[in-house]
Write a protein that holds these residues in place. Sequence first.
Motif, PDB file in Angstrom:
ATOM      1  N   ALA A 173       0.829  -1.205   0.000  1.00  0.00           N
ATOM      2  CA  ALA A 173       0.000   0.000   0.000  1.00  0.00           C
ATOM      3  C   ALA A 173       0.865   1.258   0.000  1.00  0.00           C
ATOM      4  CB  ALA A 173      -0.926  -0.011   1.219  1.00  0.00           C
ATOM      5  N   VAL A 174       2.000   1.213   0.694  1.00  0.00           N
ATOM      6  CA  VAL A 174       2.912   2.358   0.714  1.00  0.00           C
ATOM      7  C   VAL A 174       3.501   2.594  -0.667  1.00  0.00           C
ATOM      8  CG1 VAL A 174       5.041   3.277   1.718  1.00  0.00           C
ATOM      9  CG2 VAL A 174       3.450   1.964   3.148  1.00  0.00           C
ATOM     10  N   ILE A 175       3.891   1.506  -1.338  1.00  0.00           N
ATOM     11  CA  ILE A 175       4.434   1.620  -2.694  1.00  0.00           C
ATOM     12  C   ILE A 175       3.391   2.208  -3.626  1.00  0.00           C
ATOM     13  CG2 ILE A 175       5.347   0.328  -4.656  1.00  0.00           C
ATOM     14  CD1 ILE A 175       6.440  -1.725  -2.664  1.00  0.00           C
ATOM     15  N   ASP A 176       2.159   1.715  -3.524  1.00  0.00           N
ATOM     16  CA  ASP A 176       1.088   2.213  -4.390  1.00  0.00           C
ATOM     17  C   ASP A 176       0.859   3.709  -4.165  1.00  0.00           C
ATOM     18  OD1 ASP A 176       0.791  -0.329  -5.397  1.00  0.00           O
ATOM     19  OD2 ASP A 176      -0.944  -0.830  -4.146  1.00  0.00           O
ATOM     20  N   ARG A 177       0.882   4.146  -2.903  1.00  0.00           N
ATOM     21  CA  ARG A 177       0.671   5.567  -2.618  1.00  0.00           C
ATOM     22  C   ARG A 177       1.805   6.413  -3.196  1.00  0.00           C
ATOM     23  NH1 ARG A 177      -1.096   3.640   2.475  1.00  0.00           N
ATOM     24  NH2 ARG A 177       0.900   4.186   3.462  1.00  0.00           N
ATOM     25  N   PHE A 178       3.018   5.897  -3.090  1.00  0.00           N
ATOM     26  CA  PHE A 178       4.158   6.638  -3.624  1.00  0.00           C
ATOM     27  C   PHE A 178       4.041   6.780  -5.139  1.00  0.00           C
ATOM     28  CE2 PHE A 178       8.357   6.595  -5.621  1.00  0.00           C
ATOM     29  CZ  PHE A 178       8.894   7.753  -5.093  1.00  0.00           C
ATOM     30  N   ILE A 179       3.714   5.681  -5.818  1.00  0.00           N
ATOM     31  CA  ILE A 179       3.592   5.734  -7.282  1.00  0.00           C
ATOM     32  C   ILE A 179       2.491   6.700  -7.686  1.00  0.00           C
ATOM     33  CG2 ILE A 179       2.942   4.388  -9.326  1.00  0.00           C
ATOM     34  CD1 ILE A 179       4.265   1.960  -7.969  1.00  0.00           C
ATOM     35  N   ALA A 180       1.376   6.666  -6.966  1.00  0.00           N
ATOM     36  CA  ALA A 180       0.267   7.553  -7.284  1.00  0.00           C
ATOM     37  C   ALA A 180       0.668   9.021  -7.089  1.00  0.00           C
ATOM     38  CB  ALA A 180      -0.952   7.216  -6.420  1.00  0.00           C
ATOM     39  N   SER A 181       1.497   9.289  -6.086  1.00  0.00           N
ATOM     40  CA  SER A 181       1.886  10.672  -5.801  1.00  0.00           C
ATOM     41  C   SER A 181       2.831  11.229  -6.856  1.00  0.00           C
ATOM     42  CB  SER A 181       2.557  10.746  -4.427  1.00  0.00           C
ATOM     43  OG  SER A 181       3.861  10.182  -4.463  1.00  0.00           O
TER      44      SER A 181
END
Length: 287
Positions: free
Chosen positions: A277-285
């Motif tokens: 979930a942290v990776i996904d949030r980073f990519i989205a940002s």
Amino acid sequence: MKGIIVAAGYGTRFLPVTKTIPKEMIPLVNVPSIQFIVDEFVDSGISDIVIISSRRKKALEDYFDREVELEGVFEREGKERQLGLIAPAKANISFVRQQRMMGTGHALLQVRPWLGNAPCVVAYPDDLHIGKVPLAAQLIAAHRETGCSVMASITEPGDVSRYGVLSIAKDGRHVSGIVEKPARGSEPSHEVSIGRYLYTPEFFTYLEEGWREHLAAAERSGKAAGEYFHVYALNKLMESGKVVYCPTEGERLDTGEPAGYLDAVLRYADTKSELRAVIDRFIASRK
């Protein structure tokens, strides 16, 4: 079956952190790299493990020792999960120090008296493995089937000019040689050797033979003996038709240099839902 982890090197590619922290203790998130190897061995039925370290790596010995004070704190506070996280490995772990940095062949010779006449799995902590079947267990199965020493490999369909590439015998199973960093188009196969081996006791007989020749050559030249590697012994076994390869099932994580290490951290984190979930949030940002 016994397990050997070669962890005596300087780890210079990771300076400055490796000035004081062993490279094998650098974690994938919160798990030290070397713990992945120990877990792989234990899950493969290996209960006797020796770690070849050096003077600068006492932290490895401390890590695999009990932390009695912290255990006491967790026991008083009823923190069972944390107790489990610091529990000693379910294996007999010993340490042997390589007192002179003279190559991997020299390092392996330091543990021969500990082996007796048993085969062993040798791991280099730059190569980690995640998958349903532990990599050491895959090598053990290949050894039981063939009686040979076993090299772990991965199939690399693209450019293999950065690797040690296996020459495969006509039977499609035995290894007849290794070509280091072949020029593009001259590679003997696309099977690439990685840092996991199963050696029969005969390997160490050749290793000692090669070491004597190495010292004799240095004496003849009047120069100090340089680093000695395991290639001499491995070549002798291959010449005798006593080495097979084992294509790796699962995923290899290459932590040998910083870019590969970062990739390994991300790949490992991606297997954990809370970290994914942290990776996904980073990519989205970053979009």
